[in-house]
Scaffold this motif. Structure first.
Motif, PDB file in Angstrom:
ATOM      1  N   LYS A  86     -29.758  -8.951 -26.663  1.00  0.00           N
ATOM      2  CA  LYS A  86     -30.798  -9.468 -27.552  1.00  0.00           C
ATOM      3  C   LYS A  86     -31.645 -10.528 -26.837  1.00  0.00           C
ATOM      4  N   GLU A  87     -30.976 -11.417 -26.106  1.00  0.00           N
ATOM      5  CA  GLU A  87     -31.700 -12.485 -25.420  1.00  0.00           C
ATOM      6  C   GLU A  87     -32.504 -11.964 -24.234  1.00  0.00           C
ATOM      7  N   ILE A  88     -32.003 -10.958 -23.546  1.00  0.00           N
ATOM      8  CA  ILE A  88     -32.723 -10.373 -22.407  1.00  0.00           C
ATOM      9  C   ILE A  88     -34.044  -9.762 -22.862  1.00  0.00           C
ATOM     10  N   LEU A  89     -34.064  -9.190 -24.060  1.00  0.00           N
ATOM     11  CA  LEU A  89     -35.289  -8.562 -24.570  1.00  0.00           C
ATOM     12  C   LEU A  89     -36.455  -9.539 -24.644  1.00  0.00           C
ATOM     13  N   ASP A  90     -36.179 -10.822 -24.764  1.00  0.00           N
ATOM     14  CA  ASP A  90     -37.223 -11.835 -24.878  1.00  0.00           C
ATOM     15  C   ASP A  90     -37.719 -12.374 -23.544  1.00  0.00           C
ATOM     16  N   LEU A  91     -37.112 -11.959 -22.441  1.00  0.00           N
ATOM     17  CA  LEU A  91     -37.504 -12.468 -21.124  1.00  0.00           C
ATOM     18  C   LEU A  91     -38.533 -11.535 -20.497  1.00  0.00           C
ATOM     19  N   GLN A 117     -40.771 -19.239  -8.316  1.00  0.00           N
ATOM     20  CA  GLN A 117     -40.820 -18.788  -9.706  1.00  0.00           C
ATOM     21  C   GLN A 117     -39.500 -18.118 -10.102  1.00  0.00           C
ATOM     22  N   TYR A 118     -38.880 -17.410  -9.162  1.00  0.00           N
ATOM     23  CA  TYR A 118     -37.585 -16.805  -9.464  1.00  0.00           C
ATOM     24  C   TYR A 118     -36.531 -17.891  -9.701  1.00  0.00           C
ATOM     25  N   ARG A 119     -36.541 -18.906  -8.868  1.00  0.00           N
ATOM     26  CA  ARG A 119     -35.600 -20.011  -9.050  1.00  0.00           C
ATOM     27  C   ARG A 119     -35.796 -20.642 -10.426  1.00  0.00           C
ATOM     28  N   GLU A 120     -37.026 -20.886 -10.792  1.00  0.00           N
ATOM     29  CA  GLU A 120     -37.332 -21.463 -12.104  1.00  0.00           C
ATOM     30  C   GLU A 120     -36.841 -20.555 -13.236  1.00  0.00           C
ATOM     31  N   PHE A 121     -37.056 -19.253 -13.088  1.00  0.00           N
ATOM     32  CA  PHE A 121     -36.571 -18.278 -14.070  1.00  0.00           C
ATOM     33  C   PHE A 121     -35.047 -18.351 -14.194  1.00  0.00           C
ATOM     34  N   THR A 124     -33.985 -21.989 -15.746  1.00  0.00           N
ATOM     35  CA  THR A 124     -34.391 -22.328 -17.116  1.00  0.00           C
ATOM     36  C   THR A 124     -34.185 -21.218 -18.132  1.00  0.00           C
ATOM     37  N   LYS A 125     -34.108 -19.977 -17.668  1.00  0.00           N
ATOM     38  CA  LYS A 125     -34.022 -18.876 -18.628  1.00  0.00           C
ATOM     39  C   LYS A 125     -32.719 -18.082 -18.528  1.00  0.00           C
ATOM     40  N   LEU A 126     -32.494 -17.459 -17.384  1.00  0.00           N
ATOM     41  CA  LEU A 126     -31.356 -16.539 -17.302  1.00  0.00           C
ATOM     42  C   LEU A 126     -30.020 -17.266 -17.448  1.00  0.00           C
TER      43      LEU A 126
END
Length: 152
Positions: A86-91, A117-121, A124-126
């Motif tokens: 569910k959470e992956i769908l929002d990335l 940008q990958y590091r930031e992703f 902060t997100k994954l």
């Protein structure tokens, strides 16, 4: 429903260029415009054709840094799988996600502008998603083959 040879040829042609006119397809298949139109409608209705899309050049839209990231959850139980999915769908950076067998639970295809940008992703997100046990990233050096065509 079983695909006949004409349906297969039509689907191969549409996979190569879905913007072709019915007239061009009719000439290629040696059918009438109406017959081609009806075949396409039938294939759409029966779910063989899911949708039509424009494939973008990742470099032109500054998203040509491609990463495949393996994700292992700390527990492989249904509620955690469903929550992760569910959470992956929002990335928006994740363009594909597959639940896989083997050492890892998922493989993600991620497109970003660059390593920063990958590091930031990741930070902060994954990795902010609960229940991720570990990740392993592989960065694409050169794309040798990539197609959206399914062989028929």
């Amino acid at each position: 429903m079983k695909l006949d040879a004409t349906d297969q040829k039509l689907l191969r042609s549409l996979q190569q260029n879905s913007k072709q006119t019915t007239k061009a397809l009719a000439l290629e298949l040696n059918l009438s415009n109406t017959a081609v139109y009806e075949r396409i409608r039938r294939l759409e209705k029966q779910g063989f054709i899911r949708k039509y899309v424009a494939l973008l050049d990742p470099a032109k839209v500054s998203r040509d840094f491609k990463v495949f990231c393996h994700v292992k959850l700390n527990q492989h139980i249904k509620p955690r799988l469903l929550q992760f999915e569910k959470e992956i769908l929002d990335l928006k950076e994740v363009i594909s996600c597959y639940h896989i067998g083997g050492e890892y639970d998922y493989i993600l295809e991620i497109h970003v502008e660059n390593m920063q940008q990958y590091r930031e992703f990741m930070v902060t997100k994954l990795t902010a998603i609960n229940h991720i046990g570990s990740t392993q990233s592989s960065f694409v050096i050169n794309e040798v083959k990539h197609t959206t065509e399914i062989p028929l």
